[in-house]
Write a protein that holds these residues in place. Sequence first.
Motif, short mmCIF file in Angstrom:
data_model
loop_
_atom_site.label_atom_id
_atom_site.label_comp_id
_atom_site.label_asym_id
_atom_site.label_seq_id
_atom_site.Cartn_x
_atom_site.Cartn_y
_atom_site.Cartn_z
N PRO A 230 0.81 -1.22 0.00
CA PRO A 230 0.00 0.00 0.00
C PRO A 230 0.84 1.27 0.00
O PRO A 230 0.41 2.30 -0.51
CB PRO A 230 -0.81 -0.13 1.31
CG PRO A 230 -0.84 -1.59 1.60
CD PRO A 230 0.45 -2.13 1.09
N ALA A 231 2.05 1.18 0.56
CA ALA A 231 2.91 2.36 0.67
C ALA A 231 3.33 2.91 -0.69
O ALA A 231 3.83 4.03 -0.78
CB ALA A 231 4.15 2.04 1.50
N TRP A 232 3.13 2.13 -1.75
CA TRP A 232 3.46 2.66 -3.08
C TRP A 232 2.64 3.90 -3.40
O TRP A 232 3.02 4.71 -4.23
CB TRP A 232 3.23 1.59 -4.16
CG TRP A 232 4.51 1.00 -4.64
CD1 TRP A 232 4.91 -0.30 -4.50
CD2 TRP A 232 5.58 1.65 -5.32
NE1 TRP A 232 6.15 -0.48 -5.04
CE2 TRP A 232 6.59 0.71 -5.56
CE3 TRP A 232 5.79 2.96 -5.74
CZ2 TRP A 232 7.78 1.01 -6.20
CZ3 TRP A 232 6.97 3.28 -6.38
CH2 TRP A 232 7.95 2.32 -6.61
N GLU A 240 -1.12 11.29 0.84
CA GLU A 240 -2.22 12.20 0.52
C GLU A 240 -3.01 12.53 1.78
O GLU A 240 -3.28 11.66 2.62
CB GLU A 240 -3.14 11.56 -0.52
CG GLU A 240 -4.22 12.48 -1.04
CD GLU A 240 -5.04 11.85 -2.15
OE1 GLU A 240 -6.07 12.45 -2.52
OE2 GLU A 240 -4.65 10.76 -2.62
N GLY A 241 -3.37 13.80 1.94
CA GLY A 241 -4.12 14.23 3.10
C GLY A 241 -3.27 14.66 4.26
O GLY A 241 -3.77 15.10 5.30
N CYS A 242 -1.93 14.55 4.11
CA CYS A 242 -1.01 14.96 5.17
C CYS A 242 -0.77 16.46 5.10
O CYS A 242 -0.53 17.00 4.02
CB CYS A 242 0.31 14.20 5.03
SG CYS A 242 1.66 14.87 6.01
N ASP A 243 -0.82 17.14 6.26
CA ASP A 243 -0.50 18.56 6.25
C ASP A 243 0.80 18.80 7.02
O ASP A 243 1.45 17.86 7.48
CB ASP A 243 -1.65 19.39 6.83
CG ASP A 243 -1.91 19.10 8.32
OD1 ASP A 243 -1.05 18.48 8.97
OD2 ASP A 243 -2.98 19.48 8.81
N GLU A 244 1.19 20.05 7.18
CA GLU A 244 2.47 20.38 7.79
C GLU A 244 2.53 20.03 9.27
O GLU A 244 3.60 20.04 9.87
CB GLU A 244 2.77 21.87 7.62
CG GLU A 244 1.74 22.79 8.28
CD GLU A 244 2.07 24.26 8.06
OE1 GLU A 244 3.13 24.70 8.51
OE2 GLU A 244 1.26 24.94 7.41
N LEU A 249 -1.16 11.50 8.72
CA LEU A 249 -0.09 10.49 8.79
C LEU A 249 -0.51 9.30 9.67
O LEU A 249 -0.22 8.15 9.33
CB LEU A 249 1.19 11.11 9.33
CG LEU A 249 1.99 11.98 8.37
CD1 LEU A 249 3.21 12.56 9.06
CD2 LEU A 249 2.41 11.19 7.14
N LYS A 250 -1.15 9.57 10.79
CA LYS A 250 -1.56 8.48 11.68
C LYS A 250 -2.56 7.56 11.00
O LYS A 250 -2.59 6.36 11.27
CB LYS A 250 -2.12 9.06 12.97
CG LYS A 250 -1.05 9.73 13.83
CD LYS A 250 -1.62 10.25 15.15
CE LYS A 250 -0.53 10.90 15.98
NZ LYS A 250 -1.05 11.45 17.26
N ASP A 251 -3.37 8.11 10.10
CA ASP A 251 -4.34 7.29 9.37
C ASP A 251 -3.63 6.28 8.47
O ASP A 251 -4.21 5.23 8.15
CB ASP A 251 -5.24 8.17 8.50
CG ASP A 251 -6.14 9.08 9.33
OD1 ASP A 251 -6.37 8.76 10.52
OD2 ASP A 251 -6.60 10.10 8.80
N LYS A 252 -2.40 6.59 8.07
CA LYS A 252 -1.62 5.69 7.22
C LYS A 252 -0.72 4.75 8.04
O LYS A 252 0.02 3.95 7.48
CB LYS A 252 -0.74 6.49 6.27
CG LYS A 252 -1.50 7.50 5.39
CD LYS A 252 -2.45 6.83 4.43
CE LYS A 252 -3.09 7.85 3.50
NZ LYS A 252 -4.08 7.22 2.59
#
Length: 336
Positions: A230-232, A240-244, A249-252
């Motif tokens: 999935p990390a590909w 996607e969906g990560c902000d500064e 990130l925790k969702d991934k």
Amino acid sequence: MAEESSRSKDFREQGFLHLKGFVSKQMCEKMKARMKELVDVWDPVAEKPAPFTTDSKTQVEAQGKSDYFLDSADRIHFFIEKEAADEDGKLKDMKKKFSALNKVGHGLHVKDPTFREYSHSDKVLELVHELGWKDPVLPQSMYIFKQPVTGGEVTSHQDSSFLYTTPRPTCLGLWLALDAATTENGCLWARPGSHRESVRRVFVRNPEHFETGNSDATQLIFETLAGKDPAWEWEGKMPEGCDEFGKGLKDKGFIPVECEAGDLVVIHGQVDHLSLANTSNKPRETFQLHLVEGPSEGITWSPRNWLQYPAGKPFPSLLPRGKRKAEEMEASLQEA
């Protein structure tokens, strides 16, 4: 058979370790002071530093056209932030050379006594042996600045993509915090358990340039090895969906690894990890080592890896000279 240590067990299960207070604050300050000395005498005009970025496209374009990058394996070379370079890749403002730096590498463990002292310390060797490496050698070291306000993000990656060995990957990263590293100033984020995934791609010397002789071809390329994880979806970029601030990130599956100065993060070569930009006014400097198993363990450094020492020059061994000689002699007797 010796009982497995708790550190080794945690590393085997998670793929990384956070070791608090691995070195003293005094040693951290010694490394930082030594780097300042090196930067003070660095001449950006004479050396023509190369911009450095981890964005996949820019990485191939910038590092892939620079002999300065390829020649840095056993030397001390200076790499600046992309925004600090002009159209010709030169430093825009010579008076701000320290704040323009992205990193210094990749042979500090070879060329500088302060960084060599830590890199070849008994503490490092004992840790590496505890985690299962038997003939550790050191191909690479890096001093990463992650400058206040301007320090760029480091996109999702596996260290084994850049330091590949066969018949199995054996890369191990030792990430030493020289300043406190928090979610505010760009600490590491790692995905526990991702070391069980395959190496997704490798960063290698382009055969079209080096073997075919096409000087117009870029020197370095990424080649795909695996494409089912999935990390590909976010390899070489930010999920996607990560902000500064790390939202998304925790969702991934990523977790932040916040450190105090002197803490060490040990990273399996296949662990998926990244860091966000440093938009704070706080420094976040680190010194990083990457090691692999040596030839006595039947491991071969890929001849296509971007990082290559001059012909006939071996990677520095972490083993004391006498012990390494004895092991080499024992291996030759067994072969006979």
